[in-house]
Scaffold this active site. Structure first.
Site, mmCIF file in Angstrom:
data_model
loop_
_atom_site.group_PDB
_atom_site.id
_atom_site.type_symbol
_atom_site.label_atom_id
_atom_site.label_comp_id
_atom_site.label_asym_id
_atom_site.label_seq_id
_atom_site.Cartn_x
_atom_site.Cartn_y
_atom_site.Cartn_z
ATOM 1 N N CYS A 134 4.751 -5.540 -3.467
ATOM 2 C CA CYS A 134 4.048 -5.206 -2.221
ATOM 3 C C CYS A 134 4.609 -3.893 -1.699
ATOM 4 O O CYS A 134 4.569 -2.886 -2.391
ATOM 5 C CB CYS A 134 4.136 -6.347 -1.214
ATOM 6 N N ARG A 164 6.153 -9.790 1.335
ATOM 7 C CA ARG A 164 4.854 -10.426 1.097
ATOM 8 C C ARG A 164 4.734 -10.872 -0.358
ATOM 9 O O ARG A 164 4.153 -11.928 -0.644
ATOM 10 C CB ARG A 164 3.722 -9.460 1.452
#
Length: 305
Positions: free
Chosen positions: A255, A260
């Protein structure tokens, strides 16, 4: 993706009911957790982003872990080294026979990142995520506490693995066709295309915009329901199979800074059983590296003056 270094496997022997709660799978529900708050071999750990959130009220019995000091080296850009993580786990009263439930704010991103760090030091099968995280617990008006939990320190010994972490050289090799793996970028479509470098308000940036060549894009949010819980396994398998991620090859999740992508790493490895490593250097490392290939679908260029 790396070689395993002296990992002691979690015992396959089921713990006695009086010693530890029985939590099958990688997730626990809010209902299960509330019913097991008093279990002596349960450790609840909050990993949130918002300062002061834990102090204003947390799940009863929970202990606080500050991701940007407790789980990392504060000078080097690296996860906590073995001796630092070992001291943390001992302070939290966590050992390999302890059921650990991680939860947090901000969509459980940093709780999942915590689970990824824990896994690298031998705490894998006994570490769970609270499905839906703090948001769901609060939405259901379940109890909160402001007291600090007192636990007996453990004798945990950190022994790690390199198999769960991808490095810059790994992703460059895939981008150049020198290694077989699926790179799964879970950022927003605008980040992936290069239209923006990062979402508004984030300070960790790269010089270039775009994505790692050969990677595919499935934004992390497609994996969850409106309440933050994970979608059913069958739905998850289809979401990723539609872009060619079906577990037939090793997977690298990426990411912007690795938080994330840890959320997606968790579901791929713990819910779907796929072989995956998280690239925590992510776009802030890759997009700032001289000489690496970049795919940019938006046609944006560096506008330096």
């Amino acid at each position: 993706m790396g070689s395993i270094v002296a990992v002691q496997p979690v015992s396959a022997q089921a713990p006695a009911p009086a010693a530890a709660p029985a939590a099958a799978g990688a997730l626990v529900t809010t209902d299960w957790l509330e019913k097991n708050l008093e279990s002596p071999k349960l450790r609840i750990v909050e990993v949130s982003v918002e300062p002061g959130l834990f102090e204003r009220g947390h799940i009863p019995g929970a202990q606080n872990v500050v991701w940007h000091t407790d789980l990392v080296e504060t000078v080097d850009r690296d996860i906590a080294r073995p001796e630092k993580f070992q001291a943390l786990a001992r302070r939290l009263g966590i050992d390999k026979d302890t059921t650990v439930v991680l939860y947090g704010d901000n969509n459980n991103w940093f709780a999942a990142w915590g689970a990824w760090v824990f896994a690298q030091y031998g705490l894998i099968d006994n570490v769970k995520l609270l499905d839906g995280g703090r948001k769901k617990w609060e939405a259901e008006k379940r109890p909160l506490d402001t007291r600090t939990a007192e636990v007996k320190p453990s004798q945990f010994v950190a022994q790690g693995t390199t198999a769960l972490r991808a490095r810059l050289a790994d992703v460059v090799a895939v981008a150049k066709g020198e290694r077989k793996a699926k790179i799964l970028d879970i950022r927003s479509p605008d980040e992936f295309s290069g239209k923006i470098i990062a979402p508004a308000g984030f300070q960790e940036l790269a010089i270039r915009a775009g994505h790692i060549p050969t990677s595919v894009n499935v934004p992390w949010g497609r994996a969850v329901n409106a309440d933050g819980t994970f979608k059913p396994v069958a739905d998850l398998k289809k979401i990723y199979a539609d872009v060619g991620v079906d577990g037939s090859q090793p997977i690298i999740t990426t990411c912007r800074i690795g938080e994330r992508s840890s959320h997606t790493w968790f579901l791929l490895t713990r819910l779907l059983g796929y072989q995956a490593a998280n690239y925590d250097g992510s776009w802030t490392e890759y997009g700032n590296t001289v000489g690496v290939p970049i795919a940019n679908l938006s046609g944006s260029v560096w506008g330096g003056k």
